[in-house]
Write a protein that holds these residues in place. Structure first.
Motif, PDB file in Angstrom:
ATOM      1  N   VAL A 189       1.430  -0.441   6.088  1.00 45.22           N
ATOM      2  CA  VAL A 189       2.227  -0.837   4.804  1.00 45.22           C
ATOM      3  C   VAL A 189       1.868  -1.874   4.415  1.00 45.22           C
ATOM      4  CG1 VAL A 189       4.384  -0.860   4.108  1.00 45.22           C
ATOM      5  CG2 VAL A 189       4.009   1.031   5.661  1.00 45.22           C
ATOM      6  N   ARG A 190       1.604  -2.097   3.055  1.00 43.09           N
ATOM      7  CA  ARG A 190       1.276  -3.605   2.397  1.00 43.09           C
ATOM      8  C   ARG A 190       2.645  -3.991   1.592  1.00 43.09           C
ATOM      9  NH1 ARG A 190      -1.204  -4.011   5.544  1.00 43.09           N
ATOM     10  NH2 ARG A 190      -3.351  -3.609   6.166  1.00 43.09           N
ATOM     11  N   ILE A 191       3.175  -2.993   0.978  1.00 42.10           N
ATOM     12  CA  ILE A 191       4.434  -3.314   0.069  1.00 42.10           C
ATOM     13  C   ILE A 191       5.548  -2.159   0.375  1.00 42.10           C
ATOM     14  CG2 ILE A 191       3.244  -2.424  -1.888  1.00 42.10           C
ATOM     15  CD1 ILE A 191       4.801  -4.905  -3.360  1.00 42.10           C
ATOM     16  N   ASP A 219      -4.631   1.451   2.782  1.00 41.91           N
ATOM     17  CA  ASP A 219      -3.488   0.816   2.844  1.00 41.91           C
ATOM     18  C   ASP A 219      -2.138   1.718   2.288  1.00 41.91           C
ATOM     19  OD1 ASP A 219      -4.255  -1.426   3.466  1.00 41.91           O
ATOM     20  OD2 ASP A 219      -4.447  -2.572   1.629  1.00 41.91           O
ATOM     21  N   ALA A 225      10.214  -4.860   6.489  1.00 46.42           N
ATOM     22  CA  ALA A 225       9.000  -4.917   5.758  1.00 46.42           C
ATOM     23  C   ALA A 225       8.461  -6.183   6.421  1.00 46.42           C
ATOM     24  CB  ALA A 225       9.131  -4.986   4.417  1.00 46.42           C
ATOM     25  N   ALA A 227       4.597  -6.656   5.731  1.00 44.95           N
ATOM     26  CA  ALA A 227       4.421  -6.164   4.375  1.00 44.95           C
ATOM     27  C   ALA A 227       5.391  -6.959   3.579  1.00 44.95           C
ATOM     28  CB  ALA A 227       5.074  -4.738   4.446  1.00 44.95           C
TER      29      ALA A 227
END
Ligand code: PMP
Length: 412
Positions: A171-173, A120, A196, A201
């Motif tokens: 991308v998670r965050i 991640d 995002a 994300a």
């Protein structure tokens, strides 16, 4: 509407609300331009603390007596004020924290600890304060996730030209600062959060330098998390808030365990309350929340749009005029910008310059401003930073410019 000149009776009346401003430092009238580090407190905020301790002090939530009811009403009333201040849909979306740093630690460890896995990506920017960098480094190490950074251009703005290549589906965050405490850059928060969301994300906005300076609306920004520190917006130290979108908070496990965050406890296990109580283990900073509520009342009386216009006018003027003094250059974009300016001198070290200013009664900050990697990227040892707030005047700005001229002669 605030005026930027000290002759304005409105601004003089406002300055009278801040007792600390009316003093001499090293034989000179104090000029306080270190507001990005911490702001001063109006009388109404100080009075709210005194009133709380003289009349209503008790622990919250647990007691069935009058003082505890009053303290609880004041504490929960402050939560409702924060929700309105951020246009959050409900007070249940507001978690009280010690400040921005604690909020980033909460989200990175609780949310990140539960949902991040090897491969991640945590996407940050190159202009993050250490408090929105180091906690992510820690959780990346624990989970096997990796950090990635949106670059900063030499002009001091985010380089979004390659965002598609950075903001991938791994991308998670995306966590970024709304206003850079180093450069004064205002980042396009709503646009970044939407991008995002488009790749699945979640987003975290560090509003430490924006919440007290311009209207901040979490629903317009469209973020999943947003955090600020009370002490940077007229409230006491040790109190701040984390906004979390209801659905995201609901699936985030607790971070710290203790009293107040549980529904039922057995020797071997327990169940947790829903947000926000789940994230507020132990006795909270009750008086701090009361003071934060009073600070919000104060800022809303002045109006954040007025504060923004006032701060930005001073910062833009400072940006241009500092750059005109021999040997000095201002950093970051000319505008739009937040109410602060970092600057460098070709030969005077920022620590020497800051100490010189202090001797003249002028409080500015010299250092890396908790942005060591970016300071290094700009090839600077550190910078000097002047940061403005609603009580600063253009006469103070003029005096700062005179002092910078004097520094040139002194260090020649
Ligand atoms: N983020 C930014 C952009 C900041 O300016 C600051 C404070 N300088 C922080 C985070 C950390 O705030 P605090 O120390 O109040 O937790």
């Amino acid at each position: 509407m605030l005026q930027t000149h000290s002759q304005s009776s409105g601004l003089e009346a406002l300055r009278a609300d801040f007792p600390i401003l009316h003093q001499q430092v090293h034989g000179h009238p104090l000029i306080y331009l270190d507001n990005a580090a911490s702001t001063q407190k109006p009388r109404s905020v100080i009075a709210s603390l005194v009133h709380h301790y003289e009349h209503d002090n008790a622990n919250v939530h647990r007691g069935l007596h009058e003082l505890s009811s009053r303290a609880t009403a004041a504490y929960e009333g402050a939560r409702a004020k924060v929700a309105r201040f951020l246009n959050a849909p409900s007070p249940d979306c507001i978690v009280f924290t010690r400040g921005t740093t604690e909020a980033v630690n909460l989200v990175s460890h609780a949310w990140g600890g539960a949902f991040l896995k090897p491969g991640d990506i945590i996407l940050l920017t190159e202009m993050e304060h250490h408090s929105n960098l180091v906690p992510w480094q820690m959780i990346a190490k624990q989970t096997g996730a990796q950090l990635r950074f949106i670059p900063v251009t030499p002009e001091g703005v985010l380089d979004l030209s390659n965002l598609e290549r950075l903001l991938t589906t791994e991308v998670r965050i995306l966590s970024f600062t709304h206003i850079s405490n180093f450069l004064g850059t205002i980042n396009p928060a709503a646009e970044l959060c939407a991008k995002a969301r488009a790749v699945g994300a979640i987003s975290f906005v560090d509003a430490a330098q924006s919440a007290g300076h311009l209207p901040v609306d979490v629903q317009t920004i469209g973020c999943d998390f947003l955090a600020f520190s009370g002490h940077k917006m007229c409230a006491p130290t040790g109190i701040g808030a984390l906004y979390g979108r209801k659905e995201v908070l609901a699936k985030t496990p607790p971070w710290q365990g203790g009293g107040e965050m549980i529904l039922s406890v057995q020797y071997e296990s327990c169940t947790y309350k829903p947000a926000p109580a789940r994230f507020e283990a132990g006795t909270p900073n009750i008086a701090g929340a009361v003071g934060l509520g009073a600070a919000i009342d104060y800022l809303e009386t002045v109006g954040r749009a007025n504060i923004q216009a006032h701060d930005e006018a001073l910062a833009r003027e400072a940006y241009i005029r500092i750059g005109e003094i021999a040997g000095f250059r201002s950093l970051g974009p000319q505008g739009p910008r937040g109410g602060l300016v970092s600057f460098a001198h070709e030969s005077i070290h920022p620590h020497d310059l800051t100490a010189f200013c202090d001797q003249k009664g002028l409080a500015v900050r010299g250092g890396h401003h908790c942005n060591q990697p970016l300071t290094r990227k700009f090839g600077l040892p550190s910078t000097t930073r002047a940061s403005f707030y609603l009580y600063n005047t253009s006469a103070e700005l003029e005096r700062m410019l005179v002092i910078l001229h004097e520094a040139n002669s002194f260090f020649a």
